[in-house]
Design a protein around this motif. Structure first.
Motif, PDB file in Angstrom:
ATOM      1  N   ILE A  82       8.915   0.528  -5.076  1.00  0.00           N
ATOM      2  CA  ILE A  82       8.992   1.542  -4.140  1.00  0.00           C
ATOM      3  C   ILE A  82       7.581   1.340  -3.299  1.00  0.00           C
ATOM      4  O   ILE A  82       7.565   1.732  -2.144  1.00  0.00           O
ATOM      5  CB  ILE A  82       8.954   2.816  -4.903  1.00  0.00           C
ATOM      6  CG1 ILE A  82      10.339   3.083  -5.998  1.00  0.00           C
ATOM      7  CG2 ILE A  82       8.481   4.083  -4.101  1.00  0.00           C
ATOM      8  CD1 ILE A  82      10.172   4.203  -6.652  1.00  0.00           C
ATOM      9  N   LEU A  83       6.391   0.739  -3.810  1.00  0.00           N
ATOM     10  CA  LEU A  83       5.218   0.375  -3.104  1.00  0.00           C
ATOM     11  C   LEU A  83       5.786  -0.480  -1.826  1.00  0.00           C
ATOM     12  O   LEU A  83       5.419   0.015  -0.508  1.00  0.00           O
ATOM     13  CB  LEU A  83       4.325  -0.384  -3.938  1.00  0.00           C
ATOM     14  CG  LEU A  83       3.524   0.461  -4.641  1.00  0.00           C
ATOM     15  CD1 LEU A  83       2.753  -0.404  -5.625  1.00  0.00           C
ATOM     16  CD2 LEU A  83       2.552   1.614  -4.044  1.00  0.00           C
ATOM     17  N   ALA A  84       6.714  -1.197  -1.775  1.00  0.00           N
ATOM     18  CA  ALA A  84       7.116  -1.967  -0.852  1.00  0.00           C
ATOM     19  C   ALA A  84       8.253  -1.146   0.188  1.00  0.00           C
ATOM     20  O   ALA A  84       8.040  -1.406   1.255  1.00  0.00           O
ATOM     21  CB  ALA A  84       7.896  -3.247  -1.356  1.00  0.00           C
ATOM     22  N   GLU A  85       9.063  -0.434  -0.426  1.00  0.00           N
ATOM     23  CA  GLU A  85       9.940   0.243   0.284  1.00  0.00           C
ATOM     24  C   GLU A  85       9.499   1.285   1.240  1.00  0.00           C
ATOM     25  O   GLU A  85       9.773   1.614   2.392  1.00  0.00           O
ATOM     26  CB  GLU A  85      11.092   1.017  -0.511  1.00  0.00           C
ATOM     27  CG  GLU A  85      11.826   0.159  -1.368  1.00  0.00           C
ATOM     28  CD  GLU A  85      12.873   0.788  -2.506  1.00  0.00           C
ATOM     29  OE1 GLU A  85      13.558   0.301  -3.247  1.00  0.00           O
ATOM     30  OE2 GLU A  85      12.737   2.221  -2.259  1.00  0.00           O
ATOM     31  N   ARG A  86       8.350   2.093   0.563  1.00  0.00           N
ATOM     32  CA  ARG A  86       7.809   3.155   1.598  1.00  0.00           C
ATOM     33  C   ARG A  86       6.643   2.553   2.392  1.00  0.00           C
ATOM     34  O   ARG A  86       6.176   3.370   2.952  1.00  0.00           O
ATOM     35  CB  ARG A  86       7.106   4.077   0.419  1.00  0.00           C
ATOM     36  CG  ARG A  86       8.454   4.849  -0.503  1.00  0.00           C
ATOM     37  CD  ARG A  86       7.795   5.776  -1.168  1.00  0.00           C
ATOM     38  NE  ARG A  86       6.816   6.886  -0.774  1.00  0.00           N
ATOM     39  CZ  ARG A  86       7.643   8.196  -0.466  1.00  0.00           C
ATOM     40  NH1 ARG A  86       9.043   8.238  -0.496  1.00  0.00           N
ATOM     41  NH2 ARG A  86       7.196   9.166  -0.037  1.00  0.00           N
ATOM     42  N   LYS A  87       6.493   1.306   2.149  1.00  0.00           N
ATOM     43  CA  LYS A  87       5.364   0.556   3.084  1.00  0.00           C
ATOM     44  C   LYS A  87       3.974   1.285   2.755  1.00  0.00           C
ATOM     45  O   LYS A  87       3.184   1.710   3.678  1.00  0.00           O
ATOM     46  CB  LYS A  87       5.620   0.755   4.429  1.00  0.00           C
ATOM     47  CG  LYS A  87       7.022  -0.288   4.943  1.00  0.00           C
ATOM     48  CD  LYS A  87       7.033   0.008   6.408  1.00  0.00           C
ATOM     49  CE  LYS A  87       8.169  -1.092   6.911  1.00  0.00           C
ATOM     50  NZ  LYS A  87       9.573  -0.986   6.119  1.00  0.00           N
TER      51      LYS A  87
END
Length: 346
Positions: free
Chosen positions: A21-26
């Protein structure tokens, strides 16, 4: 401005979701560190298009990070959260250990994110923020707009909780028992008290003296702390043979009149909620459709005529996301939006 993040318990189900999610939400991270126990050092973990190698929690310098997102269980949080917080990092903890401490805020941003204004301004703050129980998180997201609209007096909730809420061991047990039944291999309960494949178990966590389980008590205590201490809450928590996604049948009694149409409209306008409420076959949410989604889904909204002002509804969410990993990241995002600055940039 980039923020430095440490994910404690990165090799577990929730820790992996945090990285996803850290990556998905930038998330504005300049550094992300995956931390785990010594036996997992070097294990490779996905973070967007990058691969991180797990580092040893015991030897990590937390003075080099801004946020520590913890999903490693209560005993680890009890020992490590104060030490990490004392280093200056903000701890966002997913375990139950800190939720009921009076000086630790218990946060669902869509519901009580305003609490963080006062917390950030407090020079004596603990630097620890608690994430609620997965069942509570989705429940209070659905209750908040209705409480604002008509003031909730009492909530009766029955949960249908997936095995991923019990960690990897729970998922493995359902998988192995299901396979075993098809080859006439009698399932042997290990993680759960009874067979979970093709069964439901009205028992999550330990029993308390009053006959409720601790899981049921958590829903009561956390709803009061997050939403309103005056609300009366009772809960029956049930484990079901679903891999991911918690469901809840919720019955609500209000102080003021509210129709199903009014409730539907209030929920549609609220952050973090998707209303799927067609009165036809398939016109409702189930766990399968919510896996991987950020929203809490609300369906089957209807008036309960057994009380003066009552509603019944069905609430479903991905417990590894909104119930755990997503909410922790939303807390960090809320802090940033309220002006929390990276120590590196300060």
């Amino acid at each position: 401005m980039g923020y430095r993040v440490a994910v404690v318990g990165a090799t577990g189900n929730v820790g992996r979701e945090v990285l996803n999610i850290l990556a998905e939400r930038k998330f504005p991270a300049s550094e992300v560190h995956a931390l785990a126990s010594s036996r997992s050092i070097g294990k490779e973990l996905s973070y967007g298009d990058k691969v991180l190698k797990a580092k040893d929690l015991q030897h990590f310098d937390f003075s080099t990070v801004d946020f520590a997102i913890m999903s490693a269980g209560g005993s680890i949080s009890k020992e490590w959260a104060p030490r990490i917080a004392a280093s200056g990092a903000i701890v966002i903890d997913n375990s139950s250990y800190w939720r009921y401490h009076s000086d630790v805020p218990l946060i669902v941003p869509e519901v009580n994110g305003h609490v963080l204004d006062r917390w950030l301004a407090d020079p004596k703050r603990t630097n620890i923020i608690a994430n609620p129980n997965c069942s509570t998180a989705q429940l209070v997201v659905a209750l908040k707009p209705l409480h604002d609209a008509a003031t909730i007096k009492r909530v009766v909730v029955s949960t249908y909780q997936s095995v991923s809420g019990a960690g990897k061991e729970g998922v493995d047990e359902l998988w192995n028992q299901t396979k075993g039944i098809f080859v006439n291999d009698s399932p042997s309960p290990q993680k759960f008290s009874k067979q979970i494949a093709f069964n439901v178990i009205p028992h999550i966590d330990s029993f308390m003296e009053d006959g409720y389980t601790k899981e049921e008590w958590k829903v009561l205590a956390e709803t009061k702390k997050i939403l309103d201490p005056k609300i009366k809450v009772t809960c029956t928590a049930v484990r079901v043979p679903v891999f991911v996604g918690h469901s809840e049948a919720v019955n609500i009694e209000f102080e003021n009149p509210i129709s199903a149409d009014e409730a539907r409209e209030a929920l549609r306008e609220a952050d973090g909620i998707a209303v799927l409420d067609k009165r036809e076959a398939g016109g409702y949410a189930t766990p399968v459709e919510t896996v991987g989604d950020y929203d809490t889904y609300v369906s089957r909204i209807r008036e309960d005529n057994t009380v003066e002002n009552g509603l019944a509804m069905w609430v479903v969410s991905d417990n590894l996301r909104k119930g755990a990993a997503l909410n922790t990241i939303q807390i960090a995002e809320t802090l940033i939006a309220k002006g929390f600055a990276s120590r590196k940039a300060a």
